[in-house]
Design an enzyme around this catalytic site. Sequence first.
Site, short mmCIF file in Angstrom:
data_model
loop_
_atom_site.label_atom_id
_atom_site.label_comp_id
_atom_site.label_asym_id
_atom_site.label_seq_id
_atom_site.Cartn_x
_atom_site.Cartn_y
_atom_site.Cartn_z
N TYR A 1 45.34 -24.26 64.80
CA TYR A 1 45.17 -23.08 65.66
C TYR A 1 45.18 -21.84 64.78
CZ TYR A 1 46.20 -19.63 69.32
OH TYR A 1 46.17 -18.55 70.17
N ASP B 1 45.28 -19.96 56.44
CA ASP B 1 45.99 -19.33 57.55
C ASP B 1 47.48 -19.55 57.31
OD1 ASP B 1 47.28 -18.59 59.85
OD2 ASP B 1 45.80 -19.46 61.21
N LYS C 1 53.24 -13.09 62.12
CA LYS C 1 54.59 -13.54 62.43
C LYS C 1 55.66 -12.90 61.53
CE LYS C 1 53.06 -17.23 65.29
NZ LYS C 1 52.08 -18.29 65.25
C1 LIG Z 1 50.61 -17.95 65.80
C2 LIG Z 1 49.46 -18.33 64.95
C3 LIG Z 1 48.26 -17.60 64.98
C4 LIG Z 1 47.99 -16.54 65.99
O1 LIG Z 1 48.78 -15.41 65.87
P1 LIG Z 1 48.92 -14.43 67.13
O2 LIG Z 1 49.73 -13.30 66.60
O3 LIG Z 1 49.58 -15.24 68.21
O4 LIG Z 1 47.55 -14.02 67.53
C5 LIG Z 1 47.28 -17.92 64.07
N1 LIG Z 1 47.46 -18.91 63.18
C6 LIG Z 1 48.59 -19.63 63.14
C7 LIG Z 1 48.72 -20.71 62.11
C8 LIG Z 1 49.62 -19.39 64.02
O5 LIG Z 1 50.72 -20.15 64.00
#
Ligand SMILES: *Cc1c(COP(=O)(O)O)cnc(C)c1O
Length: 438
Positions: free
Chosen positions: A147, A242, A270
Amino acid sequence: MSSRRGGTARDLYARAVAVMPGGVNSPVRAFRGVGGAPRFFVRGHGPFLVDTEAHELVDYVMSWGPLILGHAHPVVVERVSRVLGDGLSFGAATPGEVALAEAIIDTIPAVDMVRLVNSGTEASMSAIRLARGFTGRDRVVKFDGCYHGHVDSLLVAAGSGVATFGLPDSPGVPSALAELTHSLPYADLDAMDAHFDRLGAETACVIVETVAGNMGVVEPPESFLTRLRERCNESGALLVFDEVMTGLRVALGGAQERYQVYPDLTVMGKIIGGGMPLAAYGGRSDIMAHIAPAGPVYQAGTLSGNPVAVACGLATLEVLDSEPPYDLLEARSARLARGLHQACERHGVEHCINRVGAMLTLFFQAGPVTDYAAAKRSDTGRFASFFHAMLQRGVYLPPSQYEAWFPSVAHTDAVIDQTIEAADEALAACVKGGWPRP
Ligand SMILES: *Cc1c(COP(=O)(O)O)cnc(C)c1O
């Protein structure tokens, strides 16, 4: 405007459902993966969350990752409080954003230049646009169960909430876009080679969760990231890590530091915002120089680099940098995983625990869980039963089988042991009761 207040969680949920889709502002919060009505929270401190009915729960969601220092860490709260009175947003350059950019560049090895944004979604969306703009190519490769936020191009086999609800892909994503996205089985070297042999020259970038966290935790074999790096080099596709979840978690410098494989672009979020809406993307200077106004790839934001969010992120980074808690987090998380394993054994419960540093998932299946297809073989009914049994015993887990648990610095050995004890009792009750559902 109405001023209704108080009420039980059930009353609140009824009101919420009337005014917000599913009663929430982000899908997994709604408990659809486990049944029942969500709790409403009013306060967090250290490892604890307090709900509207004054239950104090040990929290393993930790805002889905940002709160590695625990809720309301005093240094972070003090720094945020100090800037609040100076104004909330200027829409102009500030000293703090320069300091945060410098701190990120000092911390994340493959980042030479950075752009601050407001969410992980925005960061990965922008990184994809930049990769396409820089290479002049359209195709994007991702991996099943990874994701990267709800970006149109990336909502294909996207794990997380999408997995919880069993949605194939989202309506509203044009097929013309989805066709440019190739989703391959996670860490499958043959599938990757086949893609690059056929379409490497048309591929703008490969985006990957360096440790997957959104199908539950899955650590790839070492060869995966190395091979990915090689195939990107050969084909001219950009490698995008990511690290929204892994950055400042699996090591201070993220998974790229832990595995010593370096991407062209890194997506962050995050922890770098410390709990405020702040995220970033960055990487090689020659690529980042294509972002407006330095270059032609457009990306902007009214609240980007917001001074309050920046103060929160900077304070969090400074605490992590001055007293790196990674050995401590490793020990505490290993203690938790070991305790959960022993509790499952004691009650004869099939399980597989995947853990990398302070992110872990207890899968209700024998495992091994090495990719999305394997993760989906978990017994989500058992997870739901276990989730509620834990909630009754004062432990708030992520309300889905396909999520990571996030122990923080504030989760002391005593808190971990309390969690293990709760798990032992919860599993005993689940087995005895035939895995009841709410
Ligand atoms: C949480 C997350 C996202 C998305 O971040 P948001 O601030 O919720 O848009 C993207 N990539 C990874 C790996 C994530 O865990």
